[in-house]
Scaffold this motif. Structure first.
Motif, PDB file in Angstrom:
ATOM      1  N   GLY A 133       0.838  -1.191   0.000  1.00  0.00           N
ATOM      2  CA  GLY A 133       0.000   0.000   0.000  1.00  0.00           C
ATOM      3  C   GLY A 133       0.868   1.233   0.000  1.00  0.00           C
ATOM      4  N   TYR A 134       0.350   2.276   0.703  1.00  0.00           N
ATOM      5  CA  TYR A 134       1.157   3.492   0.843  1.00  0.00           C
ATOM      6  C   TYR A 134       2.239   3.241   1.921  1.00  0.00           C
ATOM      7  CZ  TYR A 134      -2.130   6.031  -2.018  1.00  0.00           C
ATOM      8  OH  TYR A 134      -2.932   6.446  -3.089  1.00  0.00           O
ATOM      9  N   ARG A 135       3.500   3.492   1.476  1.00  0.00           N
ATOM     10  CA  ARG A 135       4.653   3.185   2.376  1.00  0.00           C
ATOM     11  C   ARG A 135       5.576   4.391   2.479  1.00  0.00           C
ATOM     12  NH1 ARG A 135       8.765  -1.337   0.314  1.00  0.00           N
ATOM     13  NH2 ARG A 135       9.128   0.345  -1.206  1.00  0.00           N
ATOM     14  N   THR A 136       6.074   4.603   3.746  1.00  0.00           N
ATOM     15  CA  THR A 136       7.085   5.641   3.990  1.00  0.00           C
ATOM     16  C   THR A 136       8.314   4.959   4.567  1.00  0.00           C
ATOM     17  OG1 THR A 136       5.400   7.320   4.405  1.00  0.00           O
ATOM     18  CG2 THR A 136       7.628   7.746   5.241  1.00  0.00           C
ATOM     19  N   ILE A 137       9.520   5.273   3.988  1.00  0.00           N
ATOM     20  CA  ILE A 137      10.791   4.685   4.504  1.00  0.00           C
ATOM     21  C   ILE A 137      11.583   5.800   5.161  1.00  0.00           C
ATOM     22  CG2 ILE A 137      12.966   3.579   3.911  1.00  0.00           C
ATOM     23  CD1 ILE A 137      11.549   2.218   1.608  1.00  0.00           C
ATOM     24  N   LEU A 138      11.900   5.565   6.494  1.00  0.00           N
ATOM     25  CA  LEU A 138      12.712   6.509   7.282  1.00  0.00           C
ATOM     26  C   LEU A 138      14.085   5.877   7.481  1.00  0.00           C
ATOM     27  CD1 LEU A 138      13.102   9.065   9.030  1.00  0.00           C
ATOM     28  CD2 LEU A 138      12.095   7.783  10.942  1.00  0.00           C
ATOM     29  N   THR A 139      15.141   6.555   6.975  1.00  0.00           N
ATOM     30  CA  THR A 139      16.512   6.048   7.114  1.00  0.00           C
ATOM     31  C   THR A 139      17.193   6.793   8.253  1.00  0.00           C
ATOM     32  OG1 THR A 139      16.610   5.589   4.745  1.00  0.00           O
ATOM     33  CG2 THR A 139      18.713   5.678   5.953  1.00  0.00           C
ATOM     34  N   LEU A 140      17.687   5.996   9.231  1.00  0.00           N
ATOM     35  CA  LEU A 140      18.339   6.586  10.412  1.00  0.00           C
ATOM     36  C   LEU A 140      19.795   6.904  10.091  1.00  0.00           C
ATOM     37  CD1 LEU A 140      16.904   4.238  13.205  1.00  0.00           C
ATOM     38  CD2 LEU A 140      15.918   6.341  12.224  1.00  0.00           C
ATOM     39  N   ASP A 141      20.461   7.525  11.033  1.00  0.00           N
ATOM     40  CA  ASP A 141      21.857   7.942  10.810  1.00  0.00           C
ATOM     41  C   ASP A 141      22.796   6.748  10.665  1.00  0.00           C
ATOM     42  OD1 ASP A 141      20.990  10.540  10.962  1.00  0.00           O
ATOM     43  OD2 ASP A 141      21.522  10.774  13.109  1.00  0.00           O
ATOM     44  N   ASP A 142      22.467   5.613  11.259  1.00  0.00           N
ATOM     45  CA  ASP A 142      23.344   4.431  11.165  1.00  0.00           C
ATOM     46  C   ASP A 142      23.029   3.584   9.935  1.00  0.00           C
ATOM     47  OD1 ASP A 142      20.939   3.351  11.845  1.00  0.00           O
ATOM     48  OD2 ASP A 142      21.650   2.267  13.622  1.00  0.00           O
ATOM     49  N   GLY A 143      22.118   4.051   9.062  1.00  0.00           N
ATOM     50  CA  GLY A 143      21.786   3.336   7.838  1.00  0.00           C
ATOM     51  C   GLY A 143      20.606   2.417   7.959  1.00  0.00           C
ATOM     52  N   THR A 144      20.053   2.251   9.168  1.00  0.00           N
ATOM     53  CA  THR A 144      18.897   1.361   9.339  1.00  0.00           C
ATOM     54  C   THR A 144      17.665   2.001   8.690  1.00  0.00           C
ATOM     55  OG1 THR A 144      19.796   0.537  11.416  1.00  0.00           O
ATOM     56  CG2 THR A 144      17.445   0.193  11.014  1.00  0.00           C
ATOM     57  N   GLU A 145      16.914   1.153   7.874  1.00  0.00           N
ATOM     58  CA  GLU A 145      15.685   1.621   7.243  1.00  0.00           C
ATOM     59  C   GLU A 145      14.468   1.107   8.006  1.00  0.00           C
ATOM     60  OE1 GLU A 145      17.266   1.716   2.581  1.00  0.00           O
ATOM     61  OE2 GLU A 145      15.664   0.351   3.206  1.00  0.00           O
ATOM     62  N   LEU A 146      13.522   2.012   8.292  1.00  0.00           N
ATOM     63  CA  LEU A 146      12.266   1.673   8.956  1.00  0.00           C
ATOM     64  C   LEU A 146      11.143   1.855   7.930  1.00  0.00           C
ATOM     65  CD1 LEU A 146      12.779   3.530  12.389  1.00  0.00           C
ATOM     66  CD2 LEU A 146      13.390   1.178  11.799  1.00  0.00           C
ATOM     67  N   TRP A 147      10.378   0.719   7.676  1.00  0.00           N
ATOM     68  CA  TRP A 147       9.310   0.758   6.681  1.00  0.00           C
ATOM     69  C   TRP A 147       7.968   0.879   7.406  1.00  0.00           C
ATOM     70  CZ3 TRP A 147      10.388  -3.554   2.475  1.00  0.00           C
ATOM     71  CH2 TRP A 147      11.655  -3.323   1.884  1.00  0.00           C
ATOM     72  N   PHE A 148       7.187   1.911   7.046  1.00  0.00           N
ATOM     73  CA  PHE A 148       5.858   2.120   7.596  1.00  0.00           C
ATOM     74  C   PHE A 148       4.868   1.873   6.435  1.00  0.00           C
ATOM     75  CE2 PHE A 148       8.848   4.774   9.855  1.00  0.00           C
ATOM     76  CZ  PHE A 148       8.516   4.648  11.198  1.00  0.00           C
ATOM     77  N   CYS A 149       4.072   0.776   6.511  1.00  0.00           N
ATOM     78  CA  CYS A 149       3.260   0.341   5.370  1.00  0.00           C
ATOM     79  C   CYS A 149       1.745   0.384   5.681  1.00  0.00           C
ATOM     80  CB  CYS A 149       3.637  -1.058   4.926  1.00  0.00           C
ATOM     81  SG  CYS A 149       5.412  -1.283   4.631  1.00  0.00           S
ATOM     82  N   HIS A 150       0.911   0.313   4.575  1.00  0.00           N
ATOM     83  CA  HIS A 150      -0.545   0.260   4.611  1.00  0.00           C
ATOM     84  C   HIS A 150      -1.161   1.556   5.162  1.00  0.00           C
ATOM     85  CE1 HIS A 150      -0.082  -3.910   3.592  1.00  0.00           C
ATOM     86  NE2 HIS A 150       0.381  -4.257   4.802  1.00  0.00           N
ATOM     87  N   GLN A 151      -0.480   2.683   4.957  1.00  0.00           N
ATOM     88  CA  GLN A 151      -0.980   3.961   5.470  1.00  0.00           C
ATOM     89  C   GLN A 151      -2.212   4.431   4.627  1.00  0.00           C
ATOM     90  OE1 GLN A 151       2.254   6.882   6.825  1.00  0.00           O
ATOM     91  NE2 GLN A 151       3.362   5.605   5.306  1.00  0.00           N
ATOM     92  N   SER A 152      -3.020   5.126   5.360  1.00  0.00           N
ATOM     93  CA  SER A 152      -4.162   5.762   4.664  1.00  0.00           C
ATOM     94  C   SER A 152      -3.749   7.088   4.041  1.00  0.00           C
ATOM     95  CB  SER A 152      -5.351   5.967   5.597  1.00  0.00           C
ATOM     96  OG  SER A 152      -4.977   6.828   6.697  1.00  0.00           O
ATOM     97  N   SER A 153      -2.706   7.724   4.627  1.00  0.00           N
ATOM     98  CA  SER A 153      -2.184   8.977   4.089  1.00  0.00           C
ATOM     99  C   SER A 153      -0.738   9.164   4.507  1.00  0.00           C
ATOM    100  CB  SER A 153      -3.020  10.175   4.548  1.00  0.00           C
ATOM    101  OG  SER A 153      -2.952  10.304   5.963  1.00  0.00           O
ATOM    102  N   ILE A 154       0.029   9.971   3.739  1.00  0.00           N
ATOM    103  CA  ILE A 154       1.441  10.244   4.027  1.00  0.00           C
ATOM    104  C   ILE A 154       1.571  11.738   4.274  1.00  0.00           C
ATOM    105  CG2 ILE A 154       3.792  10.187   3.124  1.00  0.00           C
ATOM    106  CD1 ILE A 154       2.959   7.798   1.395  1.00  0.00           C
ATOM    107  N   SER A 155       2.323  12.085   5.378  1.00  0.00           N
ATOM    108  CA  SER A 155       2.432  13.484   5.778  1.00  0.00           C
ATOM    109  C   SER A 155       3.798  14.073   5.476  1.00  0.00           C
ATOM    110  CB  SER A 155       2.128  13.632   7.269  1.00  0.00           C
ATOM    111  OG  SER A 155       0.864  13.101   7.579  1.00  0.00           O
TER     112      SER A 155
END
Length: 350
Positions: free
Chosen positions: A275-297
């Motif tokens: 679905g709608y996904r946002t990827i947040l990359t931290l300073d150490d290179g780790t990626e956090l995937w936030f999926c199935h969102q109804s909206s992206i801000s």
């Protein structure tokens, strides 16, 4: 009085010097009896003592008796040698008179022989074996002195044995005390080491807790008012990979989704089954995937801080209901890890 038997006529005729001797005696006249007494014997000057033997005055009486016997035999022989003469009787003195005469001859007037005999019998037989130390100690009997030396030697040996036993006991006690002290020291060292390890473990635990507390201020959970419905690794046909690859937070549609930690938005948009996904990359290179969102801000390249809103819960993509599907990819790897363990390592408890 005893007397000699009558002279017998000789059955042989003497010759030579024996005849001359008999003739000479015939010319001298008749032999007369002589009994020695204290008055007829000239006193001998000085005192002559005869060594007394055991059994009383046997030696002295035997000497006097022997003198009388010799005189009697000599007189009998001379009477027998006379020819044609009547026999001459010879009398022997009484034993008591002989004893007195012998005592007068030797000048012994010391008293009763029985007392002297008792004293002689009671005196030590010999002084052999007596040492100077025994004599100085007043010992006069060699047997008693030997017995005393044996007893002293036995006592000395007993004292040495007692001393050796005492030393052995002291040595054993010292060894036992040393062993006990060593054992106590080992126990104390072990207890101290255990206490140190425990203290170090507690210190590490406390430091970890402090670190987590500090991290907890830097990290936050992605949403609130949620329920964990699916965990990492669950098997099922609903997932294309055959197992669940993330952690599901079920919440009503429109629930706010926040940045877990500060970082940079590297992706924001549609991602097929996610679905709608946002990827947040931290300073150490780790990626956090936030999926199935109804909206992206947020938008790509945007810097966000911990707790900042990045979207809302929805049911887009391959879902059965509204929820947030969270995945963690260290270093941007294609395969993710368990989000539950990663959140807990940051001091968070979903």
């Amino acid at each position: 009085m005893a007397s000699n038997r009558p002279a017998q006529n000789p059955s042989y005729v003497p010759s030579g010097a024996e005849v001359l001797d008999v003739d000479r005696r015939s010319e001298e006249g008749t032999w007369e009896e002589w009994n020695p007494t204290a008055d007829s014997v000239r006193p001998v000057r000085g005192r002559h003592r005869v060594t007394k033997q055991r059994g009383g005055g046997l030696a002295r009486s035997s000497t006097v008796l022997g003198v009388g016997v010799i005189a009697a035999v000599g007189a009998g022989g001379m009477a027998t040698a006379q020819t044609g003469k009547p026999p001459v009787s010879i009398s022997l003195p009484d034993l008591s008179s002989v004893t007195d005469s012998a005592r007068a001859l030797v000048g012994d007037d010391s008293g009763d022989d029985s007392d002297t005999a008792v004293q002689t019998a009671s005196a030590p037989l010999t002084g052999a074996g007596l040492t100077g130390a025994d004599t100085a100690a007043g010992s006069t009997d060699a047997g008693e002195a030997l017995r005393a030396r044996i007893m002293r030697q036995a006592e000395a040996q007993q004292d040495q044995a007692d001393s050796a036993a005492a030393r052995a006991a002291e040595t054993a006690a010292a060894k036992q005390a040393a062993s006990a002290a060593k054992e106590a020291e080992a126990k104390a060292e072990k207890k101290a080491a255990e206490a140190k390890e425990k203290a170090e473990a507690e210190a590490k635990k406390k430091a970890a807790a402090e670190k987590l507390a500090k991290l907890a201020k830097q990290f936050t959970l992605p949403t609130s008012s949620y329920t964990i419905t699916s965990t990492f690794g669950e098997a099922g046909s609903m997932w294309s990979s055959g197992y669940h690859t993330g952690l599901d937070f079920a919440a009503p549609t429109g629930t706010l989704i926040k940045a877990i930690h500060s970082g940079t938005i590297t992706e924001a948009g549609w991602a097929g089954s996610y679905g709608y996904r946002t990827i947040l990359t931290l300073d150490d290179g780790t990626e956090l995937w936030f999926c199935h969102q109804s909206s992206i801000s947020v938008s790509v390249g945007q810097k966000v801080s911990t707790g900042e809103v990045i979207g809302r819960v929805g049911a887009t993509g391959n879902v059965t209901g509204p929820h947030l599907h969270l995945e963690v990819h260290p270093g941007g790897a294609a395969t993710g890890i368990d989000p539950m363990a990663w959140l807990r390592s940051k001091g968070l408890t979903p």
